[in-house]
Design a protein around this motif. Structure first.
Motif, PDB file in Angstrom:
ATOM      1  N   GLY A  13      -9.316   5.448   2.789  1.00  0.00           N
ATOM      2  CA  GLY A  13      -8.122   6.069   3.206  1.00  0.00           C
ATOM      3  C   GLY A  13      -7.421   6.565   1.990  1.00  0.00           C
ATOM      4  O   GLY A  13      -8.223   6.843   0.884  1.00  0.00           O
ATOM      5  N   MET A  14      -6.330   7.028   2.369  1.00  0.00           N
ATOM      6  CA  MET A  14      -5.752   7.946   1.315  1.00  0.00           C
ATOM      7  C   MET A  14      -4.672   7.249   0.580  1.00  0.00           C
ATOM      8  O   MET A  14      -3.743   6.387   1.219  1.00  0.00           O
ATOM      9  N   THR A  15      -4.240   7.493  -0.554  1.00  0.00           N
ATOM     10  CA  THR A  15      -3.336   6.748  -1.380  1.00  0.00           C
ATOM     11  C   THR A  15      -2.039   7.555  -0.986  1.00  0.00           C
ATOM     12  O   THR A  15      -1.908   8.485  -0.380  1.00  0.00           O
ATOM     13  N   PHE A  16      -0.917   6.957  -1.541  1.00  0.00           N
ATOM     14  CA  PHE A  16       0.367   7.580  -1.027  1.00  0.00           C
ATOM     15  C   PHE A  16       0.427   9.010  -1.823  1.00  0.00           C
ATOM     16  O   PHE A  16       1.124   9.933  -1.443  1.00  0.00           O
ATOM     17  N   LEU A  17       0.119   9.162  -3.079  1.00  0.00           N
ATOM     18  CA  LEU A  17       0.158  10.576  -3.802  1.00  0.00           C
ATOM     19  C   LEU A  17      -0.908  11.481  -2.827  1.00  0.00           C
ATOM     20  O   LEU A  17      -0.310  12.538  -2.978  1.00  0.00           O
ATOM     21  N   GLY A  18      -1.859  11.063  -2.620  1.00  0.00           N
ATOM     22  CA  GLY A  18      -2.666  12.076  -1.627  1.00  0.00           C
ATOM     23  C   GLY A  18      -1.843  12.371  -0.355  1.00  0.00           C
ATOM     24  O   GLY A  18      -2.040  13.675   0.112  1.00  0.00           O
TER      25      GLY A  18
END
Length: 119
Positions: A13-18
């Motif tokens: 998945g994607m991180t918050f920053l991503g």
């Protein structure tokens, strides 16, 4: 019976920053698109107006027809005096070229160059 410990599975998945980066890029693209779209619509209206105006037989008639069409379609970037009217054989050819600048940020601009010719 011994319990076997499995290795921790990799999370995907994607991180918050991503996600934040993707959101900023999409917002920037949307803002630019919202500024470019009306200029392109105006260019299409100008193309339609010169096609209509090319049916005239004199330069004054061509410019008057374009002015009437530009009043209806709200063409503000191009004036009748900006048209180049020539004759090729017995056919009237109308063309134009202009640039439109869109301010992005600071000293950065997006320059759109539009040109069209009737055949």
């Amino acid at each position: 019976m011994t319990a076997r410990l499995s290795s921790p599975s990799r999370q995907r998945g994607m991180t918050f920053l991503g996600m934040l980066f993707v959101g900023i890029v999409l917002a920037f693209t949307g803002v630019i698109g919202a500024q470019v779209f009306p200029t392109y619509i105006e260019f299409l209206a100008a193309q339609k107006a010169i096609r209509k105006a090319s049916s005239g037989s004199t330069v004054a008639e061509v410019r008057r027809t374009f002015e009437n069409a530009s009043n209806v379609d709200d063409i503000t970037s191009l004036k009748p005096e900006d048209l180049e009217v020539t004759k090729q054989g017995d056919k009237v050819v109308v063309s134009f070229a202009y640039t439109k600048e869109i301010h992005l940020a600071g000293p950065a601009y997006l320059v759109m160059k539009y040109s069209a010719t009737t055949r």
